[in-house]
Scaffold this motif. Sequence first.
Motif, PDB file in Angstrom:
ATOM      1  N   LEU A  35      68.523  17.734   6.131  1.00  0.00           N
ATOM      2  CA  LEU A  35      67.261  17.566   5.407  1.00  0.00           C
ATOM      3  C   LEU A  35      66.985  16.739   4.344  1.00  0.00           C
ATOM      4  O   LEU A  35      65.922  16.126   4.103  1.00  0.00           O
ATOM      5  CB  LEU A  35      66.884  19.417   4.988  1.00  0.00           C
ATOM      6  CG  LEU A  35      66.793  20.365   5.937  1.00  0.00           C
ATOM      7  CD1 LEU A  35      66.591  21.490   5.059  1.00  0.00           C
ATOM      8  CD2 LEU A  35      65.693  19.848   6.847  1.00  0.00           C
ATOM      9  N   SER A  38      66.394  13.149   5.539  1.00  0.00           N
ATOM     10  CA  SER A  38      65.034  12.893   6.214  1.00  0.00           C
ATOM     11  C   SER A  38      64.540  11.818   4.994  1.00  0.00           C
ATOM     12  O   SER A  38      63.509  11.153   5.451  1.00  0.00           O
ATOM     13  CB  SER A  38      64.342  14.167   6.081  1.00  0.00           C
ATOM     14  OG  SER A  38      63.915  14.548   4.606  1.00  0.00           O
ATOM     15  N   LEU A  45      58.229  12.979   3.966  1.00  0.00           N
ATOM     16  CA  LEU A  45      58.729  13.790   4.909  1.00  0.00           C
ATOM     17  C   LEU A  45      59.682  14.625   4.015  1.00  0.00           C
ATOM     18  O   LEU A  45      59.517  16.151   4.188  1.00  0.00           O
ATOM     19  CB  LEU A  45      59.552  13.290   6.067  1.00  0.00           C
ATOM     20  CG  LEU A  45      60.317  14.309   6.945  1.00  0.00           C
ATOM     21  CD1 LEU A  45      59.249  15.188   7.587  1.00  0.00           C
ATOM     22  CD2 LEU A  45      60.934  13.387   7.921  1.00  0.00           C
ATOM     23  N   THR A  46      60.463  14.172   3.149  1.00  0.00           N
ATOM     24  CA  THR A  46      61.312  14.909   2.294  1.00  0.00           C
ATOM     25  C   THR A  46      60.576  15.858   1.505  1.00  0.00           C
ATOM     26  O   THR A  46      60.995  16.935   1.171  1.00  0.00           O
ATOM     27  CB  THR A  46      62.074  14.158   1.566  1.00  0.00           C
ATOM     28  OG1 THR A  46      62.907  13.221   2.429  1.00  0.00           O
ATOM     29  CG2 THR A  46      63.383  14.667   0.627  1.00  0.00           C
TER      30      THR A  46
END
Length: 209
Positions: A35, A38, A45-46
Motif C-alpha cells: 500500500l 503505491s 492513489l496513495t
Amino acid sequence: MAPSRSPADARTRLDFWQAASGALLALFVCVHLILEGSVVLSPALTNGIAWLLEATFLTQVVAPVIILLVVFHFWIAARKMPFRANELAIFVRHSRSLREADTWLWLVQVFTAVVILVGVFFHVYTVMTNLPINVAGSVKRLHDGWLAFYVVFLPCVILHTGIGIYRLAVKFGICSRAGRDRFRKAVWIIMACYLALGTLALTRVWFLG
C-alpha cells in the motif's frame, strides 16, 4: 482433579502464539509495504487509499492492535533471546563451531527485533498524531529528519519478516530439509523486491518535496 500441565506444554503453547502473532505481523508488513509502495505509481492513489482506510476507521483500529501485537510477540520471543553479554558470546561461539547459516539468521532476528520494538512506537505515534495520513505529510516528515530513521527501520523490518517466514516454514515442516536452500533463496529474492519497493517509495516521496 484437573491434570497438571508440564513446562513442555507451556512452551508448546508459547511457541504457537509466537508463531501465530509473527505470521499475522508478517502479513501486515507485506500488505502495508504494498500500500505504501503505491506512491511509486501515483501519490493520488496513495492518498485515496489512506483516505479510505481512515474513513472506515481501519487505520484507527489497526494501529493500536499492531502495537499490542508487536509487544506481545516480542514478550514471548524474548525468553529465548541472549540479552546478556556472556549469553551472546556463547551463542556466537557455538554458531561458529556449527557453521550453520540458520543460527546466524536467528541472531539477525534478535538484533532487528530490538530495532523494530523501539522504532514501531516512534513510527506509529508520529503518523497517528498527525492525521490525516497523506503523501504531503510523509514528504514533510522525511525532510524534517526522518529519512535516516526509515533507512534503518525499513531493512530491519524486511529482514526480520523474511527470516521469520523462513524459520516458520522450517519449523512447521512447510520447507523440507531437501528444499531448504531453494526456499531460502526464494525468500531472499522476495525480501529484495520488498526492499526495492520500499526504497523506491522513499525516493519518490523525498523528491516530491
